[in-house]
Design an enzyme around this catalytic site. Structure first.
Site, mmCIF file in Angstrom:
data_model
loop_
_atom_site.group_PDB
_atom_site.id
_atom_site.type_symbol
_atom_site.label_atom_id
_atom_site.label_comp_id
_atom_site.label_asym_id
_atom_site.label_seq_id
_atom_site.Cartn_x
_atom_site.Cartn_y
_atom_site.Cartn_z
ATOM 1 N N ASP A 1 -22.802 0.156 12.080
ATOM 2 C CA ASP A 1 -22.265 -1.013 12.461
ATOM 3 C C ASP A 1 -23.361 -1.569 13.554
ATOM 4 O O ASP A 1 -23.513 -0.866 14.442
ATOM 5 C CB ASP A 1 -20.807 -0.861 12.888
ATOM 6 N N GLU B 1 -20.675 -6.738 10.151
ATOM 7 C CA GLU B 1 -21.966 -6.336 10.352
ATOM 8 C C GLU B 1 -21.832 -4.810 10.085
ATOM 9 O O GLU B 1 -22.504 -4.239 10.541
ATOM 10 C CB GLU B 1 -22.256 -6.537 11.851
ATOM 11 N N ASP C 1 -27.206 -14.441 11.285
ATOM 12 C CA ASP C 1 -27.624 -14.124 9.991
ATOM 13 C C ASP C 1 -29.061 -13.735 9.773
ATOM 14 O O ASP C 1 -29.416 -12.879 8.875
ATOM 15 C CB ASP C 1 -27.319 -15.586 9.297
ATOM 16 N N ASN D 1 -24.133 -13.863 18.014
ATOM 17 C CA ASN D 1 -23.555 -15.157 17.332
ATOM 18 C C ASN D 1 -23.325 -15.860 18.487
ATOM 19 O O ASN D 1 -23.530 -17.080 18.415
ATOM 20 C CB ASN D 1 -22.251 -14.683 16.316
#
Length: 635
Positions: free
Chosen positions: A474, A517, A491, A482
């Site tokens: 992860d 993620e 992204d 973000n």
């Protein structure tokens, strides 16, 4: 009535506005309809009342379309009083009114019927010219050329000069439109050499200049161009006058005097917009955008280019639209706006492709008809050299061969169609299968497909008595990426992580994005030691991703959890659960590390300053094939 008038006005604006076209393409639909409007000659009188109505209808055909329809209705009621020739003229006007209103298919049908039934050559030529213009307006250039060829053969028998000039205008417009400028120039010069009406002379001058531009270039003296402009202005043909001004502006720009060209276009831009012909306005705005950008007037160039994209968005095959997107792309490039650059370049590529396809279609239509004409001429010459008996035998043989070719062609088309659609269906199936199995952003397996592949691999390992490992990882602090740098950067980070991890995945392994993620590996035939080593290599590769190309400098790290079937069994759900617990233990211990179900989290191999040791950095630089081979040997 008001609604109907507005509709016809819009049709006129769209048709005449379509005159706006790049010099390489000639005139478009507005010219084609304008060609219909030229010459309706006065025939020999028979019934004075019918003739009076006919003259009124012919005089208001372009200025009062609603009144024209009313007069045509009255003329229809007076058919019993009219001579056959007057009835033919009435039928022509009805077909013309349908073409003017955009009902081209019906107009072509009525004109063809009139062409077949009329006895007067002038009526036949006018009907043929209407068919030519209607086919060109619907971009059916091949049929338009065929009709033009057959109609021109009737011209020697025409009694009225106006009818002869009418078909010559139609020929010049059509040939310019399909890129056969030599032929367009020939007919425009024939028009100018004739005692034509003033309005026709305006159109002929513009057609000649357009053809010259694409053959040898415009005349060196500007006075030859300005004479045409002044003459069209006197005749109140502002659309044609401004089209000619556009040719003059192009000439000045090509000679290096862009400022003079800009001044000319700006001076008459308002007049062009007042005509409410969209293609004329689009062409002027497009040229202004191009020339102003070359003069480094960025803001003004952008304003004109955006005006073009708004007004010409529904016209897929115009060059001004393509050049406007190119101008916006160049402006975005100067501003270093990568997102805008990509969008405008895509728009430019699509518009330019549509424009080039349209050019090819016109050229193909001309070549097809030209080849047909040559074949017809050869067949006629051969038939003339034979006697009547041989001609009959030849016709029978040709018919038989033609029937055979048609049967063969139908079979070929049928087989090709079946093969084509089978291929299309297979492609769609593969495309849908790929969409259903892969993650749209990263291109790896989605959760559903990863589950299927992992369960299949675990079943194989269970039957063979082999061990398998599950690695789950992860990204650390991904939400902060973000929030601080935007989802586009997030992204990008996910894609880079996926590319880095794919190098460690063999063909028999499975890599999937479980959500957000979170990712997972299912390593076929691997024990805990080798799985943890692969996870550590993958962690180092992720930590080494350079994020500066996004415009931001931020770290990317991941926490890993590892388990094997020796600990968790061959149940995928239990493997995922144990690996998830190990992953959260890695998170709890400080992130950016590997933890396994053996409760011995692997210590970070980063130095105190966060740098990768030289030996590990060299190992991390190994390519994907070598790593996959090494993992296969280890497992």
């Amino acid at each position: 009535m008001k609604k109907k008038t507005s509709r016809i006005r819009r049709l006129r604006i769209d048709a005449a506005g379509s005159a706006m076209k790049h010099p390489g393409q000639g005139l478009t639909r507005g010219w084609l309809l304008a060609a219909i409007l030229f010459c309706i000659p006065v025939f020999v009188l028979a019934s004075p009342q019918v003739e009076e109505k006919l003259v009124q209808a012919e005089g208001m055909r372009s200025s009062e379309p609603v009144r024209l329809r009313h007069l045509l209705g009255e003329l229809r009621d007076m058919e019993g009083q009219a001579t056959p020739l007057q009835n033919a003229r009435i039928r022509y006007l009805h077909a013309y009114a349908k073409a003017y209103a955009g009902e081209y298919d019906e107009a072509i049908g009525e004109a063809r019927k009139l062409l077949a039934e009329a006895d007067d050559v002038d009526v036949k030529v006018r009907a043929g010219g209407l068919i030519v213009n209607s086919h060109a307006a619907t971009r059916n250039f091949a049929e338009g050329l065929r009709q033009l060829e057959s109609t021109l053969q009737l011209v020697p028998g025409v009694k009225s000069d106006d009818v002869r000039w009418h078909i010559w205008v139609a020929a010049a417009v059509l040939y310019n439109q399909i890129g056969q400028y030599e032929l367009g120039l020939e007919f425009s010069r024939k028009l100018e050499a004739s005692p034509i009406k003033p309005r026709t002379k305006c159109f002929a001058g513009q057609l000649r200049l357009e053809a010259l531009l694409n053959i040898s270039g415009l005349p060196e003296k500007d006075s030859e161009i300005t004479e045409v402009i002044d003459y069209c202005v006197e005749q109140k043909e502002l659309v044609v006058a401004n089209l000619t001004r556009i040719l003059l502006a192009r000439k000045w720009a090509a000679e290096g005097d862009r400022r003079k060209a800009i001044a000319l276009l700006r001076r008459h831009l308002g007049e062009a917009e007042e005509t409410r012909y969209p293609r004329l306005s689009v062409e002027m705005h497009g040229l202004l955008a191009q020339y102003l950008l070359e003069e480094q007037q960025i803001a003004a160039a952008e304003a004109h280019a955006r005006r073009v994209t708004r007004e010409a968005s529904g016209i897929a095959f115009t060059l001004p639209l393509a050049m406007a997107h190119k101008t916006l792309y160049q402006i975005a490039e100067r501003r270093n706006d990568v997102g805008a650059m990509l969008q405008h370049y895509r728009n430019y590529a699509e518009a330019d492709k549509a424009y080039l396809n349209d050019v090819k279609a016109r050229e193909m239509a001309y070549q097809i008809v030209r080849q047909e004409t040559l074949q017809k001429s050869q067949q006629i010459n051969q038939l003339d050299q034979k006697n009547q008996l041989l001609q009959l035998q030849s016709r029978l043989d040709q018919q038989s061969a033609q029937n055979t070719r048609l049967v063969v062609l139908l079979l070929v088309v049928l087989i090709a169609s079946i093969g084509y659609w089978a291929f299309k269906v297979k492609r769609v199936q593969l495309s849908l299968k790929k969409l259903a199995e892969t993650d749209a952003l990263t291109g790896v397996c989605n959760r559903h497909n990863f589950t299927l592949r992992a369960e299949h691999s675990l079943a194989q390992c269970a039957r063979a008595g082999e061990e398998a490992a599950l690695v789950m990882f992860d990204l650390d602090h991904f939400k902060q990426i973000n929030d601080r740098h935007g989802h586009q950067t997030g992204d990008w980070a996910l894609k880079q992580v996926t590319q880095a991890c794919q190098n460690f995945c063999r063909r028999i392994d499975a890599l999937g994005r479980l959500g957000g993620e979170e990712f997972a590996f299912l390593l076929h035939g691997c024990d805990m030691r080798n799985a943890r080593r692969m996870a550590e290599d993958c962690r180092m590769r992720i930590a080494g991703i350079d994020t500066r190309e996004t415009g931001f400098d931020f770290p990317i790290t991941a926490s890993f959890g590892v388990t094997t079937t020796a600990v968790s069994g061959y149940s995928l759900a239990k493997l995922l659960s144990h690996a998830d617990k190990a992953l959260y233990r890695a998170k709890h211990l400080g992130r950016n590390r590997v933890c396994g179900t053996d409760d011995e989290p692997m210590v970070s191999v980063l130095g105190e300053a966060g740098e990768i040791p030289a030996v590990l950095a060299e190992d991390a630089a190994l390519d994907g094939d070598y790593r996959a081979a090494r993992l296969e040997r280890a497992c």
